[in-house]
Write a protein that holds these residues in place. Structure first.
Motif: not given
Length: 582
Positions: A61, A63, A66, A88, A95
């Protein structure tokens, strides 16, 4: 939404995996929003994420998304903004798990859902798709709608169409169903405008010198209404500009004919009406929708083998002769010839140059082979061994390397009923989304090679095409599109008459032997060309100078054509009025 009559404000914070990291906070702090969307995926990105997942099955996913959430979840919760992203990638479940861990650590009240089912690589053989390393169907927006309807605050998806992020958000806000084709198509168009972030606010814009504050462009917002119409804007005080031209440019980006196919509705791009309704406010209306196609597009990625390359510098006199002797020596010295060997001589040199760089050309050699040995260090090593035995002034731009794996993109199509579009809701219950019952065989738009009219435009002057026309180009698998638009009805009539397929091939000799389709979009004062196979087997595989065709439109604008002097005179008068007004 508490007030269904109120348009919803959807701000996009990402146009690709690597876009401006601070955009999430900038959009949250810049003004009111109901939704944040983010497009993190492209054909090449899926290959990058696939490599991540091979190294660590918990990854796959985006990063950076995030990390953006770690920094901004508190503000997102405080403002109660919904987040809908396709970050995702190949692992939306992974994720979602990582997001829930961050939410728990930060102790904020946000509910997460994820959409998957697009990953069909495990069934590729039975579906007749061969043996790719990744196979992802482009899903629509009704999975996102279902997740939001079930109370999700953050929805992460795998491979959905870029516009589906807006479609799902608006469909949830206004309760649209599959038969609301005009509304869905309007949201498809709004989603297409804002999906590439700052390209709607002046980024990559042909007439960029007219864009104020290019230093830090604002990101776009779509104010979508219950009838599917929208206003494209940006936060007040941010850089760039939202005008009919910037919106037109983005509408032409990576499209084909007048019909823009999406899993929930086919948007008729030839019905789009644009109007400037205020500073940095462009209204998008009149969009008509048709039934979606029965098949979903599938992105297939295959591992192509190893690619390696080197460049040598050729300086001064006898450039072509130097290139020829080196090519002959190098190919004779190769221990094993790679399956594919490509040479390109880039003539950047000029006569009687006053710097060494201006006196130099570049000769590039690219090798591709399934055998790492043939395209590996022995390939570049053969070039190094000629350093004292070749043309005068021999110089390599980089030391020898081992090469790197490359992927091959291939589009395919699968019946929508065979793809398990699924939503894992905030309560953990998984729901399957049935495809639109209206789906049908798509109507194929007819290419029109040239205009059917001929006009006497009077006196002309030889000028670059870009004096009159703007352009936006981009990649679609192995093909590319070039959309051109004019800024007045007369200029469009001239552009439509002048720029036939034959004229395009004359101006761009590199595409002369390729299949080119031409489509008219009078509402946008635009013509769009689709050039088949100009990019070979896709971005990850091809070795063209401009592998994503981003500069193809600007090259076309630089070519000289006979422009009616009345257009030039009108522009000069307009420029004078603008100067006097300042």
């Amino acid at each position: 939404m508490s007030d269904a009559a109120r348009p919803i404000r959807i701000g996009n914070v990402s146009g690709f995996y690597g876009d401006r990291f601070s955009a999430v906070r900038e959009m949250l702090e810049g003004g009111e929003l109901d939704f944040i969307t983010g497009d993190y995926l492209a054909e090449l990105t899926m290959l990058i994420l696939g490599r991540d997942r091979l190294k660590n099955p918990d990854l796959g996913y985006a990063k950076t998304f995030l990390r953006q959430m770690e920094q901004n979840l508190g503000l997102i919760a405080e403002k109660d903004v919904k987040v809908v992203v396709n970050a995702g990638g190949l692992n939306p479940h992974g994720l979602a798990v990582a997001l829930r861990e961050v939410i728990e650590k930060l102790d904020v009240d946000r509910r997460v859902a994820f959409v998957n089912g697009d990953d069909i690589v495990g069934r590729a053989g039975e579906l007749g798709l061969g043996s790719p390393i990744a196979a992802n169907a482009y899903l629509g927006g009704f999975g996102i709608k279902t997740a939001l309807d079930a109370g999700a605050d953050i929805v992460v998806t795998g491979r959905v169409t870029d516009a589906s992020l807006v479609v799902g958000s608006a469909a949830s806000a206004f309760g649209w169903g599959y038969d609301d084709l005009d509304q869905l198509a309007g949201a498809v168009v709004a989603g297409h405008v804002i999906e590439c972030s700052a390209q709607a606010t002046g980024g990559n814009y042909s007439f960029f010198t007219e864009i104020p504050d290019m230093g830090r462009l604002g990101f776009p917002i779509a104010e979508v209404a219950a009838d599917g119409s929208s206003v494209i804007t940006k936060h007040e005080g941010t850089g760039g500009s939202v005008q009919i031209g910037t919106v037109t440019a983005q509408l032409l980006y990576e499209v084909g004919g007048p019909r823009y196919y999406n899993p929930d509705a086919t948007a008729r791009m030839d019905t789009v009406e644009l109007s400037q309704v205020g500073p940095d406010r462009v209204r998008v209306s009149g969009v008509k929708g048709e039934a979606p196609p029965k098949d979903l597009k599938v992105s297939l990625n295959h591992l192509g083998g190893i690619r390696n390359e080197f460049e040598v510098v050729l300086t001064g006199l006898d450039i072509e002769a130097k290139a020829a002797v080196f090519q002959e020596q190098f190919e004779a010295a190769l221990p094993e010839r790679p399956a594919e060997l490509t040479w390109e001589l880039v003539r950047l040199d000029r006569p009687d140059a006053d710097t060494e760089e201006k006196a130099s050309a570049m000769l590039r050699c690219v090798a591709r082979d399934a055998d790492p040995k043939k395209a590996g260090r022995q390939f570049t090593g053969a070039a190094v061994e000629l350093a004292l035995a070749s043309y005068p002034g021999f110089t390599l731009t980089a030391p020898p390397g081992n090469g790197a794996p490359y992927g091959v993109f291939e589009p395919a199509y699968v019946d929508a009923s065979l793809v398990p579009h699924q939503v894992n809701q905030p309560d953990g219950v998984t729901v399957r989304i049935e495809p639109s019952p209206l789906r049908t065989e798509p109507i194929v738009d007819r290419s029109v090679p040239s205009s059917s009219t001929t006009t006497d435009w009077g006196a002309t002057v030889d000028l670059p095409l870009g004096t009159i026309a703007g352009a936006r180009s981009g990649d679609k698998g192995g093909s590319a599109n070039i959309g051109l638009w004019a800024r007045s009805d007369d200029e469009y009539a001239w552009l439509d008459e002048t720029l036939s397929v034959a004229k395009l091939k004359e101006l761009l000799p590199e595409v002369a032997d390729l299949t080119v389709h031409r489509y008219r979009l009078p509402n946008l004062r635009a013509v769009n060309f689709v050039v088949e196979q100009v990019l070979g087997r896709g971005v990850a595989e091809n070795v063209r100078f401009d592998p994503q065709a981003k500069g193809l439109g600007e090259w076309l604008r630089s070519r000289v054509v006979a422009v009616p002097t009345r257009f030039v005179d009108a522009q000069s008068a307009a420029n004078r009025r603008s100067t006097e007004g300042n």
